[in-house]
Design a protein around this motif. Structure first.
Motif, short mmCIF file in Angstrom:
data_model
loop_
_atom_site.label_atom_id
_atom_site.label_comp_id
_atom_site.label_asym_id
_atom_site.label_seq_id
_atom_site.Cartn_x
_atom_site.Cartn_y
_atom_site.Cartn_z
N PRO A 98 56.63 -10.27 26.60
CA PRO A 98 55.84 -11.49 26.90
C PRO A 98 54.21 -11.31 27.30
O PRO A 98 53.64 -11.96 26.84
N ASP A 99 54.24 -10.01 27.82
CA ASP A 99 52.89 -9.84 28.31
C ASP A 99 52.11 -9.37 27.12
O ASP A 99 50.97 -9.58 27.00
N ARG A 156 51.63 -11.91 24.04
CA ARG A 156 51.01 -13.03 24.48
C ARG A 156 49.76 -13.47 24.03
O ARG A 156 48.87 -12.93 23.57
N THR A 157 49.60 -14.80 23.23
CA THR A 157 48.72 -15.48 22.68
C THR A 157 47.85 -16.58 23.43
O THR A 157 46.82 -17.04 23.17
N LYS A 158 48.73 -17.01 24.51
CA LYS A 158 48.05 -17.96 25.57
C LYS A 158 47.39 -17.25 26.68
O LYS A 158 47.69 -16.10 26.88
N ASP A 206 46.90 -16.39 30.72
CA ASP A 206 47.68 -16.12 31.84
C ASP A 206 48.32 -17.62 32.33
O ASP A 206 47.47 -18.28 32.26
N GLU A 252 46.11 -20.74 32.90
CA GLU A 252 46.59 -22.27 32.18
C GLU A 252 46.60 -23.30 33.12
O GLU A 252 46.24 -24.12 33.07
#
Lengths: 265, 208
Positions: free
Chosen positions: A106-107, A110-112, A114, A118
């Protein structure tokens, strides 16, 4: 379809090459900063920065290239997660990521932003949504006002410093001094040696006297009264000026009178 | 005795027909450091050079209206170095399109018997001064920043007193005649020293 895939592959290869270039220069720079900071000079630090800027620019160019496929549209899915140590991944990441497990994926994929970032963003946008358009307008206006007055202050400060530096600079030279110095170097104006008789002074004065006024006067007298006696008589009051420089002049005139004689008689 | 026949024109032809392109200005003592700093930045990378010269100007009066002038320089700070004999022609200021003063010049290195030799030839010393200062180079350009000292005891540098509270700044190039493009180069370098120093073509005849 196949062509597109090929294109993606080649562009990814160039991207990877560019990024690894940047990585290498960063590594070298950091190494220098950590180990050679004692003898590192500022110009060489600047050189390193320039190198990095250049490489980042090339990377940007590659990304903006027309042939570069839209990377946003590419999807990456983890096909296999494993809690075991993966040597291949170790090698590729230079020992940074030992396993490709559910913990790290997930780290890394990640495309979003932190989660904290967010959260902050969400807060800000909800706050922005809450205020009415009028309040927003007011805030925009006050912001513009602040910026403008700040700009004016900066411009004024710049102008003032220009003027003051000009005033300072005016004092760095004096045209009168320039003229005095140029005149001194060019023909000795103001150098004390010029007026008081130096080693050549009296000699020069004597010369001008001998070749200038005295012989002329003497020869004039001689023309009118040839006899030697009379010349002497006339010569005495003239010699009242009393220079020793008279001697050579009288000799000169005698020679002259001798040479004149034949023509006169 | 009649003075030996001397021409007031320098030897022309061959390699001797060199011209000096010159701009002059001055800097007050308190501005010297900033000027030197700027020159160190602008000029060729070299060790800062200083000099201390004693210049004697000799005249020979011939039949011509204007006497023949020669300048003899000896370094005070480098014992054993040769003397420097220099002839400078009448400076031509030219019109506005010419950016520098141009004058003929002949430079020769000589031994230390020069003063006696000149005196035997019939020259007599007109005046002398001491020049002490700094020397910079930028390509073919030479920049001399020096203080002019009045000589109190003839022939010696001792007791010399400064002529003014300024340093004279001379920007010069010696080049074969006809290379007027050099004048532009000199001018553009002079621009870079503004407003610290105002380098101009100063016709000394105007100051007589």
């Amino acid at each position: 379809m196949q062509r597109e895939e090929k294109q993606l592959e080649t562009s990814l290869e160039t991207l990877i090459a560019q990024v690894s270039d940047i990585k290498n220069s960063l590594v070298a720079f950091i190494h220098k900063l950590e180990n050679e900071y004692e003898r590192l000079t500022w110009p060489s630090v600047l050189d390193n920065f320039a190198l990095l800027t250049g490489q980042l620019n090339t990377l940007n160019k590659v990304l903006k290239n027309e042939k570069m496929p839209l990377l946003k549209n590419q999807v990456i899915i983890p096909l296999l997660l494993s809690p075991d140590r993966d040597e291949e991944i170790m090698r590729l990441t230079e020992g940074r990521v030992p396993v490709f497990s559910h913990e790290v994926v997930p780290d890394h994929l990640r495309t979003k932003p932190d989660p904290e970032v967010e959260e902050q963003e969400k807060q800000l946008s909800s706050e922005a949504a809450r205020i009415t358009p009028e309040v927003a307008q007011k805030q925009v206006q006050s912001m513009n006002k602040l910026c403008n007055s700040l700009l004016e202050k900066i411009i004024k400060e710049e102008r003032d410093s220009d003027v003051s530096s000009l005033r300072q600079n005016k004092q760095t030279y004096n045209p009168n001094d320039t003229n005095a110095l140029v005149a001194a170097v060019a023909f000795g104006k103001g150098l004390s040696n010029r007026r008081p008789p130096g080693p050549g002074g009296p000699m020069g004065a004597g010369q001008t006297g001998a070749s200038g006024m005295l012989p002329g006067a003497a020869s004039m007298q001689q023309m009118s009264m040839p006899p030697n006696q009379q010349q002497h008589m006339a010569g005495v009051p003239m010699a009242q000026g009393g220079q020793p420089g008279k001697m050579p002049s009288s000799i000169k005139t005698n020679i002259k009178s001798a040479s004149m004689h034949p023509y006169q008689r | 005795m009649e003075a030996p026949p001397v021409t007031t024109m320098p030897v022309t032809g061959g390699t001797i027909n060199m011209m000096e392109y010159l701009l002059q200005g001055s800097i007050l003592d308190q501005g010297l450091d900033s000027l030197l700093h700027r020159l160190r930045g602008l000029c060729d990378n070299m060790e800062p050079e200083t000099f201390a010269d004693h210049e004697s100007v000799y005249l020979l009066k011939g039949q011509q209206a204007s006497p023949f002038v020669l300048r003899a320089r000896r370094p005070l700070d480098r014992p054993g170095s040769p003397w420097h004999l220099r002839y400078l022609g009448q400076p031509e200021a030219g019109d506005r399109s010419r950016h520098t003063l141009v004058r003929n010049c002949v430079d020769i290195a000589t031994s230390e018997v020069l003063p006696e030799f000149l005196q035997e030839m019939g020259f007599r010393m007109d005046h002398e001064f001491i020049a002490k200062g700094h020397l910079f180079r930028k390509g073919v350009m030479k920049i001399a920043v020096f203080k002019v000292f009045r000589v109190l005891v003839a022939g010696t540098a001792e007791g010399a007193e400064p002529l003014s509270l300024s340093y004279l700044v001379e920007l010069s190039v010696v080049a074969p005649a006809g290379q007027d493009s050099i004048a532009d180069e000199v001018r553009s370098f002079a621009e870079q020293l503004k407003p610290l120093v105002q380098l101009e073509k100063i016709d000394p005849k105007r100051l007589m």
